[in-house]
Design a protein around this motif. Sequence first.
Motif, PDB file in Angstrom:
ATOM      1  N   LEU A   1      -1.150   9.184  -9.844  1.00  0.00           N
ATOM      2  CA  LEU A   1      -2.545   9.590 -10.110  1.00  0.00           C
ATOM      3  C   LEU A   1      -2.928  10.503  -8.940  1.00  0.00           C
ATOM      4  O   LEU A   1      -3.847  11.051  -8.743  1.00  0.00           O
ATOM      5  CB  LEU A   1      -3.399   8.525 -10.174  1.00  0.00           C
ATOM      6  CG  LEU A   1      -3.210   7.561 -11.627  1.00  0.00           C
ATOM      7  CD1 LEU A   1      -4.261   6.574 -11.688  1.00  0.00           C
ATOM      8  CD2 LEU A   1      -3.193   8.693 -12.786  1.00  0.00           C
ATOM      9  N   ASN A   2      -2.166  10.184  -7.682  1.00  0.00           N
ATOM     10  CA  ASN A   2      -2.510  10.917  -6.484  1.00  0.00           C
ATOM     11  C   ASN A   2      -3.858  10.852  -6.083  1.00  0.00           C
ATOM     12  O   ASN A   2      -4.759  11.481  -6.050  1.00  0.00           O
ATOM     13  CB  ASN A   2      -2.430  12.330  -6.512  1.00  0.00           C
ATOM     14  CG  ASN A   2      -2.160  13.026  -5.343  1.00  0.00           C
ATOM     15  OD1 ASN A   2      -2.128  12.463  -4.232  1.00  0.00           O
ATOM     16  ND2 ASN A   2      -2.282  14.404  -5.015  1.00  0.00           N
ATOM     17  N   ILE A   3      -4.329   9.339  -5.939  1.00  0.00           N
ATOM     18  CA  ILE A   3      -5.698   9.031  -5.753  1.00  0.00           C
ATOM     19  C   ILE A   3      -6.181   8.714  -4.235  1.00  0.00           C
ATOM     20  O   ILE A   3      -6.958   8.447  -3.910  1.00  0.00           O
ATOM     21  CB  ILE A   3      -6.297   7.825  -6.528  1.00  0.00           C
ATOM     22  CG1 ILE A   3      -5.003   6.637  -6.044  1.00  0.00           C
ATOM     23  CG2 ILE A   3      -5.759   7.971  -8.054  1.00  0.00           C
ATOM     24  CD1 ILE A   3      -5.594   5.161  -6.457  1.00  0.00           C
ATOM     25  N   GLY A   4      -4.995   9.129  -3.213  1.00  0.00           N
ATOM     26  CA  GLY A   4      -5.193   8.775  -1.803  1.00  0.00           C
ATOM     27  C   GLY A   4      -5.302   7.512  -1.360  1.00  0.00           C
ATOM     28  O   GLY A   4      -5.097   6.646  -2.045  1.00  0.00           O
ATOM     29  N   THR A   5      -4.723   7.330   0.005  1.00  0.00           N
ATOM     30  CA  THR A   5      -4.711   6.211   0.594  1.00  0.00           C
ATOM     31  C   THR A   5      -5.513   5.248   0.580  1.00  0.00           C
ATOM     32  O   THR A   5      -5.229   4.075   0.365  1.00  0.00           O
ATOM     33  CB  THR A   5      -4.084   6.462   2.042  1.00  0.00           C
ATOM     34  OG1 THR A   5      -3.119   7.388   1.996  1.00  0.00           O
ATOM     35  CG2 THR A   5      -3.622   4.970   2.722  1.00  0.00           C
ATOM     36  N   VAL A   6      -6.738   5.581   0.877  1.00  0.00           N
ATOM     37  CA  VAL A   6      -7.860   4.713   1.120  1.00  0.00           C
ATOM     38  C   VAL A   6      -8.163   4.216  -0.543  1.00  0.00           C
ATOM     39  O   VAL A   6      -8.303   2.716  -0.548  1.00  0.00           O
ATOM     40  CB  VAL A   6      -9.115   5.406   1.368  1.00  0.00           C
ATOM     41  CG1 VAL A   6     -10.440   4.521   1.342  1.00  0.00           C
ATOM     42  CG2 VAL A   6      -9.027   6.035   2.692  1.00  0.00           C
ATOM     43  N   ASN A   7      -8.183   4.856  -1.564  1.00  0.00           N
ATOM     44  CA  ASN A   7      -8.246   4.166  -2.740  1.00  0.00           C
ATOM     45  C   ASN A   7      -7.080   3.302  -3.112  1.00  0.00           C
ATOM     46  O   ASN A   7      -7.369   2.064  -3.715  1.00  0.00           O
ATOM     47  CB  ASN A   7      -8.503   5.443  -3.869  1.00  0.00           C
ATOM     48  CG  ASN A   7      -9.725   5.884  -3.674  1.00  0.00           C
ATOM     49  OD1 ASN A   7     -10.871   5.178  -3.442  1.00  0.00           O
ATOM     50  ND2 ASN A   7      -9.683   7.367  -3.811  1.00  0.00           N
ATOM     51  N   VAL A   8      -5.744   3.677  -2.757  1.00  0.00           N
ATOM     52  CA  VAL A   8      -4.657   2.738  -2.963  1.00  0.00           C
ATOM     53  C   VAL A   8      -4.829   1.492  -2.319  1.00  0.00           C
ATOM     54  O   VAL A   8      -4.338   0.362  -2.914  1.00  0.00           O
ATOM     55  CB  VAL A   8      -3.558   3.376  -2.358  1.00  0.00           C
ATOM     56  CG1 VAL A   8      -2.169   2.475  -2.379  1.00  0.00           C
ATOM     57  CG2 VAL A   8      -2.969   4.836  -3.315  1.00  0.00           C
ATOM     58  N   LYS A   9      -5.310   1.572  -0.971  1.00  0.00           N
ATOM     59  CA  LYS A   9      -5.623   0.038  -0.182  1.00  0.00           C
ATOM     60  C   LYS A   9      -6.662  -0.744  -0.952  1.00  0.00           C
ATOM     61  O   LYS A   9      -6.427  -1.826  -0.884  1.00  0.00           O
ATOM     62  CB  LYS A   9      -5.985   0.516   1.307  1.00  0.00           C
ATOM     63  CG  LYS A   9      -6.338  -0.581   2.123  1.00  0.00           C
ATOM     64  CD  LYS A   9      -6.713  -0.426   3.427  1.00  0.00           C
ATOM     65  CE  LYS A   9      -7.076  -1.503   4.340  1.00  0.00           C
ATOM     66  NZ  LYS A   9      -7.439  -0.923   5.700  1.00  0.00           N
ATOM     67  N   THR A  10      -7.506  -0.129  -1.406  1.00  0.00           N
ATOM     68  CA  THR A  10      -8.527  -0.730  -2.235  1.00  0.00           C
ATOM     69  C   THR A  10      -8.002  -1.402  -3.387  1.00  0.00           C
ATOM     70  O   THR A  10      -8.463  -2.634  -3.721  1.00  0.00           O
ATOM     71  CB  THR A  10      -9.616   0.099  -2.584  1.00  0.00           C
ATOM     72  OG1 THR A  10     -10.401   0.672  -1.606  1.00  0.00           O
ATOM     73  CG2 THR A  10     -10.737  -0.458  -3.275  1.00  0.00           C
TER      74      THR A  10
ATOM     75  N   ILE B   1       0.866  -1.251   0.053  1.00  0.00           N
ATOM     76  CA  ILE B   1      -0.051   0.099   0.102  1.00  0.00           C
ATOM     77  C   ILE B   1       0.868   1.443  -0.141  1.00  0.00           C
ATOM     78  O   ILE B   1       0.729   2.305  -0.860  1.00  0.00           O
ATOM     79  CB  ILE B   1      -1.029   0.068   1.303  1.00  0.00           C
ATOM     80  CG1 ILE B   1      -2.060  -1.173   1.036  1.00  0.00           C
ATOM     81  CG2 ILE B   1      -1.699   1.323   1.255  1.00  0.00           C
ATOM     82  CD1 ILE B   1      -2.926  -1.396   2.288  1.00  0.00           C
ATOM     83  N   GLU B   2       1.774   1.224   0.756  1.00  0.00           N
ATOM     84  CA  GLU B   2       2.821   2.432   0.939  1.00  0.00           C
ATOM     85  C   GLU B   2       3.474   2.657  -0.234  1.00  0.00           C
ATOM     86  O   GLU B   2       3.741   3.687  -0.795  1.00  0.00           O
ATOM     87  CB  GLU B   2       3.586   2.218   2.010  1.00  0.00           C
ATOM     88  CG  GLU B   2       3.169   2.373   3.391  1.00  0.00           C
ATOM     89  CD  GLU B   2       3.856   1.925   4.572  1.00  0.00           C
ATOM     90  OE1 GLU B   2       5.474   1.672   4.381  1.00  0.00           O
ATOM     91  OE2 GLU B   2       3.759   2.240   5.761  1.00  0.00           O
ATOM     92  N   GLN B   3       4.174   1.638  -0.918  1.00  0.00           N
ATOM     93  CA  GLN B   3       4.726   1.648  -2.231  1.00  0.00           C
ATOM     94  C   GLN B   3       3.993   2.120  -3.313  1.00  0.00           C
ATOM     95  O   GLN B   3       4.443   2.932  -4.018  1.00  0.00           O
ATOM     96  CB  GLN B   3       5.449   0.280  -2.676  1.00  0.00           C
ATOM     97  CG  GLN B   3       6.371   0.486  -3.437  1.00  0.00           C
ATOM     98  CD  GLN B   3       7.345  -0.742  -3.884  1.00  0.00           C
ATOM     99  OE1 GLN B   3       7.450  -1.481  -2.996  1.00  0.00           O
ATOM    100  NE2 GLN B   3       7.953  -1.001  -4.830  1.00  0.00           N
ATOM    101  N   LEU B   4       2.620   1.480  -3.479  1.00  0.00           N
ATOM    102  CA  LEU B   4       1.833   2.174  -4.470  1.00  0.00           C
ATOM    103  C   LEU B   4       1.481   3.640  -4.372  1.00  0.00           C
ATOM    104  O   LEU B   4       1.155   4.269  -5.327  1.00  0.00           O
ATOM    105  CB  LEU B   4       0.513   1.221  -4.399  1.00  0.00           C
ATOM    106  CG  LEU B   4      -0.482   1.467  -5.708  1.00  0.00           C
ATOM    107  CD1 LEU B   4      -0.101   1.426  -6.898  1.00  0.00           C
ATOM    108  CD2 LEU B   4      -1.823   0.550  -5.464  1.00  0.00           C
ATOM    109  N   ASN B   5       1.309   3.762  -2.835  1.00  0.00           N
ATOM    110  CA  ASN B   5       0.862   5.292  -2.570  1.00  0.00           C
ATOM    111  C   ASN B   5       2.216   6.292  -3.118  1.00  0.00           C
ATOM    112  O   ASN B   5       1.817   7.200  -3.710  1.00  0.00           O
ATOM    113  CB  ASN B   5       0.589   5.343  -1.300  1.00  0.00           C
ATOM    114  CG  ASN B   5      -0.205   6.627  -1.013  1.00  0.00           C
ATOM    115  OD1 ASN B   5      -0.897   7.290  -1.737  1.00  0.00           O
ATOM    116  ND2 ASN B   5      -0.022   7.099   0.286  1.00  0.00           N
ATOM    117  N   SER B   6       3.413   5.946  -2.912  1.00  0.00           N
ATOM    118  CA  SER B   6       4.533   6.700  -3.233  1.00  0.00           C
ATOM    119  C   SER B   6       4.718   6.842  -4.726  1.00  0.00           C
ATOM    120  O   SER B   6       5.075   7.598  -5.339  1.00  0.00           O
ATOM    121  CB  SER B   6       5.558   6.322  -2.329  1.00  0.00           C
ATOM    122  OG  SER B   6       6.088   4.941  -2.730  1.00  0.00           O
TER     123      SER B   6
END
Length: 693
Positions: free
Chosen positions: A124-133, A115-120
């Motif tokens: 697209l800067n889609i937010g942590t919640v959406n990255v987790k999904t 999750i952290e790696q995808l977020n970074s």
Amino acid sequence: MRSSVEGFFRKKSIKKFLLALLFFISLFAILVTSLRPEKFDLVIGQRAPVDIYSPKDIEDKFNTERVRQKAVEGIEPVYKLNPGVRVEVNKDIEKFFLLVYKLRNDEELTELEKIEQLNSENDLNIGTVNVKTAITAPIDQLKYLESYINEIVAQNMNVGIDVEDLQKQKNSIKEYITNLNEFEAELKDLAISIVYATIRPNKFLDEDATNSKIEMARENVDKIIIKKGDSILREGEVITFDRLELLRDLGVLNDESKVDFVLYIGIAAIALVIELLIIGYMAVFNKDLLERPGRLLMIYIIFISTLIISKVIQGISIYLIPVAACSMLLSILIESRLALLINLCLTVLISIITGNNTIFMAMALIGGTVGAFSVVNTQQRANIFISGIAVSIINMITIVGIGFINSSEIMQTLTFGFYGLLNGLFSSIVTVGSLPLWESVFNVVTPLKLLELSNPNQPLLKKLLLEAPGTYHHSIIVGNLSESAVDAIGGNSLLARVGAFYHDIGKTRRPYFFKENQLTSDNPHDKLNPSLSATIITDHVKDGIELAKKHKLPVEVRAFIEQHHGDTLVAYFYHKAKTGENGDSVEEKNFRYGGPKPQTKETAIVMIADSVEAAVRSLSSPTQEKVEALVEKIIQDKLNDGQLDECNITLKDLDQIKKTFLKVILSIFHERIEYPDMNVKKKDGGKPRGTTN
């Protein structure tokens, strides 16, 4: 210096140039004064002092621009799709999901690390919640979601998304995804975030196409044209900015220093075309007229006077303008073909001045044509009034006919027809009244003038009758011979007759030195030497010219006096001198007339008739054979002597002249001629054929 200047202006070419320049200037001035609009002192907010009408066709630029602007406002902008934008959006979506799949398949990473790696790492800067999904959602749902997102983006971007509608499209997509039942709420939020982050405008304004469409819309709007004579302002109407600008463009404001060059160029062009047309006609069909500045001046005065009269009379009615008077005058004074051309030119010019009235143009053209034709070769002034009546009737019929076709105003049309009726009568009065003036001032020979000159009460003819009765009788017979012969070959028979009447007026200076005036057997030449006698004989030509100039005979008549002997030899006295003392020193040129030789058919025929009449009169017992042989011999002698070289007479003409002379002479001398069949008796024993009581 003064003499050289006077000599310069005496040159015929200079006179013609100055006359052409005067004609152009006069015509230009008349057109300018007639077509230049009335000036007004006006300002915005002022009330119009009078009704103001447009002096010419002009575009109403203000209202035209207003209509064009309205047309432009209804034009939809033209957009074009940029296909590269959709490719970029698809790549961004694909890149995101590839990264998601890569991280999900990496077993060495914990879920939190993924999750952290995808977020970074995602852009697209889609937010942590959406990255987790994206990391935790079932893989099959995720792949289905990816295809769904691509389909939604494709649908919207294929239609095109412009900058202004981007947010509206995003909201529409969000609403659409939210209402889907195939996905859980977390996946819907992920899809919305991805779409929001990737979708962008791909429909942009096509400025070139839009501007082209706008320009086409402007061009499709017809210009609003104010026609000549249309009302611009009514009396009392408030002057607005656009009306004032329109008046300024028309050049009717007094405060404008702007010169209407377009108007002046147009007037100059019309004046030049009219002048060149008239000169061109003369150069092709009547070159002699171009060599006579006096006649050109007369044409100029008649032409310009008609235009000036038209300006005065048009205030009453344009149908009273006597255009036909000009064509009638020129037909009598010059020729009918030139009269028709001048009538056409005047009709065009007056129509321009008076506002291009169709009925007037038709009336002037038809009436002027009738006037020019109806006075050809008229020999009585009363006939001109008959021509005027013909013009009146034609004018009225033309006006009423066209008026009934174009208008339902019967009384108005009939009134105009009455004016046309008066026009013809007015034209005939002007023609008859002014004709003597043109004949006298410009010394023009018309049939009417010739008839006046043939009157026995004319001073010169009366002088010839009283002082040289034999010559008078001779001239009358020569006139009859000449008139018949000229008529037979198609010339001006009346001119030939009158020219014959005056050809020997010089003999009144010394009448008894000529055989026909000698009442006794005494001949004064018997007491003179041949040289002096020849001089006296030949001087009757010079004396005749002096008398003709003194009594102001026309040039055309004087030509018969000058040319009726050409440069023929005074044979009797020449041979007498040659056979006398010092005969070897006698020169033939001293016994010849001074010429010139006949220049026209008419003068040539008078020359031949003069010799024929004198020769026939000298026959003691003329017979038909003798007369025919004599006429043949005289004509042949004139040919052999070169007397007929400078006129346009043909051998066919000479043959016809001989036949005509023979016919006339036999009728004149019928009592004296012995016919060959004189001894042949009629069956009833009566008188011989060919004799009379």
